[in-house]
Design a protein around this motif. Structure first.
Motif, mmCIF file in Angstrom:
data_model
loop_
_atom_site.group_PDB
_atom_site.id
_atom_site.type_symbol
_atom_site.label_atom_id
_atom_site.label_comp_id
_atom_site.label_asym_id
_atom_site.label_seq_id
_atom_site.Cartn_x
_atom_site.Cartn_y
_atom_site.Cartn_z
ATOM 1 N N GLY A 1 0.823 -1.210 0.000
ATOM 2 C CA GLY A 1 0.000 0.000 0.000
ATOM 3 C C GLY A 1 0.850 1.251 0.000
ATOM 4 N N ASP A 2 1.951 1.242 0.796
ATOM 5 C CA ASP A 2 2.859 2.395 0.807
ATOM 6 C C ASP A 2 3.483 2.603 -0.562
ATOM 7 N N LEU A 3 3.815 1.508 -1.229
ATOM 8 C CA LEU A 3 4.428 1.588 -2.554
ATOM 9 C C LEU A 3 3.457 2.216 -3.556
ATOM 10 N N LEU A 4 2.202 1.755 -3.532
ATOM 11 C CA LEU A 4 1.197 2.317 -4.429
ATOM 12 C C LEU A 4 0.952 3.800 -4.109
ATOM 13 N N PHE A 5 0.911 4.127 -2.819
ATOM 14 C CA PHE A 5 0.691 5.504 -2.398
ATOM 15 C C PHE A 5 1.784 6.417 -2.948
ATOM 16 N N THR A 6 3.029 5.925 -2.957
ATOM 17 C CA THR A 6 4.144 6.717 -3.478
ATOM 18 C C THR A 6 4.043 6.882 -4.988
ATOM 19 N N ASN B 1 1.739 9.598 -5.692
ATOM 20 C CA ASN B 1 2.394 10.875 -5.453
ATOM 21 C C ASN B 1 3.246 11.291 -6.650
ATOM 22 N N ILE B 2 3.945 10.330 -7.231
ATOM 23 C CA ILE B 2 4.741 10.618 -8.427
ATOM 24 C C ILE B 2 3.842 11.107 -9.559
ATOM 25 N N ALA B 3 2.676 10.448 -9.723
ATOM 26 C CA ALA B 3 1.723 10.870 -10.763
ATOM 27 C C ALA B 3 1.284 12.314 -10.535
ATOM 28 N N ARG B 4 1.091 12.681 -9.276
ATOM 29 C CA ARG B 4 0.671 14.048 -8.956
ATOM 30 C C ARG B 4 1.721 15.056 -9.389
ATOM 31 N N PHE B 5 2.997 14.745 -9.181
ATOM 32 C CA PHE B 5 4.059 15.671 -9.571
ATOM 33 C C PHE B 5 4.063 15.917 -11.082
ATOM 34 N N TYR B 6 3.634 14.918 -11.842
ATOM 35 C CA TYR B 6 3.637 15.065 -13.299
ATOM 36 C C TYR B 6 2.240 15.392 -13.842
#
Length: 487
Positions: A418-423, A426-431
């Motif tokens: 779940g932490d991995l997916l959450f990160t 977050n990466i998608a949000r930056f782009y």
């Protein structure tokens, strides 16, 4: 005070004119008429009646609105020199825009009006058609008629059909709702000795010869639900019928909660149709989404909590409230300011939240919920400084997940995954990428390519067990190549 005496000429010939109105016309010293094209005036001219018409103003303009305005303004100027008598077809207060302009002038104190006489064409038309207006009827102006305001279950009378062009415009508007062959009746000179009625298919309305300034078009009520499928009320009746005691058992059993999966499914199918730019599919899927809205509204009505009108009122009020630059005098400099105003107004409408994350959950998508949480936290500075830092966090979470896969329990593995997916979100949000849309596209892509693999297998032996993983992978790669080529 300027005085204008307005008299109605009635809907027919001289025999229909009241005696009092006849005397006033004969004794008028300054008589003006909107148009000389009326049987009463034709007969009175033979008796020596003198008047001046405003027919020449019609020639100056391309539409009726400025004609009526100029006639009213001219009458106001003429009345400054003394009282004038103004005669109009029918009754002065029925479908007579020049009189409405004069009433506005009277309300502003610019003149005094005396209005009398003349039966409206409505009585004569009702008599000619043998219809009872108690059943419900609409009187509309053929020059400004809009299809979405027509009620197909009522008698509809269309005035202001003067010629072939106005008949054609009315026909095209009606055909937005009614079948091409729907019967309409052309009523000419109702109630007079020259009264004529002719029923024709709608598509022939503008080809009829009996069209002049004494013409009214009658559209009878539709009693066939199949003819009224473009009506909002028809769809509402369909849903109410499905939910009624003698309707559909499945529809009667549904609740807001039981329908939730269907709404999510229909929304995703609509998004897919939009993504594929398939207009026919978009229209169909919009209908499926609308079905869900009407079903939920009907359930609310059946339970006594709310109904469709409440839904419409709420969303209409919200749109007006949140668009002051459209419905009020607020000025905006562009779409960015529109969004800013929207958010500010929205914040004023909502109660103060206990947390910044309140209201950001999305039941239908944990990906979207994660995206919303991180976006909201980032607004107050709780975020990585840049995408590179987010990538570093991803590598850290990936290693922790690997460690749990090697030594941890299922619960710990699930937590780290779940932490991995959450990160990743977050990466998608930056782009500025939508994780939900990315997942939708990934699923669609997988389905398309796997379907190609299935076809290759079915074209071959028909059994997956006859192929090695390398062979299946080669089919997959072939599908990728074909997709890139757009085949």
């Amino acid at each position: 005070m300027k005085t204008i005496h307005i008299i109605g000429l009635g809907a027919g010939d001289l025999d229909q004119l009241p005696l009092g109105v006849y005397k006033k016309l004969k004794n008028a010293e300054r008589l003006y008429v909107r148009t000389a094209d009326h049987p009463v005036l034709t007969e009175l001219v033979e008796e020596g009646l003198a008047y001046k018409s405003f027919d020449e103003i019609y020639e100056k303009h391309d539409s009726f609105a400025p004609v009526y305005k100029e006639i009213a303004d001219t009458l106001l100027e003429l009345s400054a020199e003394g009282p004038v008598v103004y005669a109009v077809p029918g009754h002065p207060l029925v479908a007579e825009q020049t009189v409405q302009h004069l009433i506005e002038a009277e309300e502003s104190g610019s003149c005094q009006l005396i209005i009398e006489g003349g039966s409206s064409f409505l009585d004569a038309v009702f008599g000619a058609l043998r219809i009872d207006p108690i059943d419900g009827f609409q009187l509309v102006d053929g020059t400004t008629m809009e299809s979405d305001r027509l009620n197909m279950t009522q008698h509809i009378l269309i005035a202001q059909i003067y010629d072939t062009f106005s008949a054609s415009e009315a026909k095209l508007t009606l055909m937005e709702k009614y079948p091409d062959a729907y019967p309409v009746t052309i009523v000419t000179a109702a109630g007079s000795a020259d009264e004529k009625l002719r029923t024709v298919p709608l598509h022939e309305l503008d080809r009829a010869a009996e069209i002049d300034n004494l013409t009214t078009v009658y559209v009878p009520p539709s009693t066939d639900m199949q003819e009224r499928l473009k009506e909002w009320q028809t769809f509402r009746s369909v849903i109410a019928k499905l939910r009624s005691p003698d309707g559909c058992p499945w529809d009667r059993e549904q609740t807001h909660e039981s329908l939730m999966p269907y709404l999510m499914e229909e929304a995703h199918e609509l998004l897919q149709a939009i993504d594929e730019q398939d207009d026919d599919a978009i229209a169909e899927e919009l209908g499926d989404v609308l079905l869900q809205v009407f079903l939920h509204s009907q359930i609310g009505q059946d339970n006594g909590y709310f109904q469709l009108e409440d839904v419409l009122e709420a969303i209409s009020a919200k749109m007006i409230r949140r668009h002051p630059h459209v419905f009020s005098d607020t000025q905006v400099g562009g779409s960015d300011e529109v969004v800013s105003n929207w958010q500010e107004i929205k914040a004023q409408e909502k109660p103060v939240a206990d947390s910044l994350l309140d209201g950001q959950e999305r039941f239908s998508s944990s990906l979207t919920t994660s995206f919303n949480f991180q976006k909201r936290a980032a607004k107050v500075g709780f975020t990585w400084p840049d995408a590179e830092a987010a990538w570093n966090k991803f590598q850290e979470e990936l290693q922790e997940f690997r460690n749990e896969l090697a030594n941890g329990s299922k619960e710990q593995q699930l937590d780290e995954f779940g932490d991995l997916l959450f990160t990743l979100v977050n990466i998608a949000r930056f782009y500025n990428l939508s994780p939900e849309q990315a997942m939708v596209q990934a699923n669609r892509k997988f389905r398309s390519r796997f379907s190609f693999v299935e076809k290759k297998v079915n074209d071959g032996t028909g059994s997956f067990s006859d192929y090695t993983l390398e062979q299946l992978d080669s089919f997959w790669n072939e599908a990728k190549i074909l997709a890139r080529k757009g085949e």
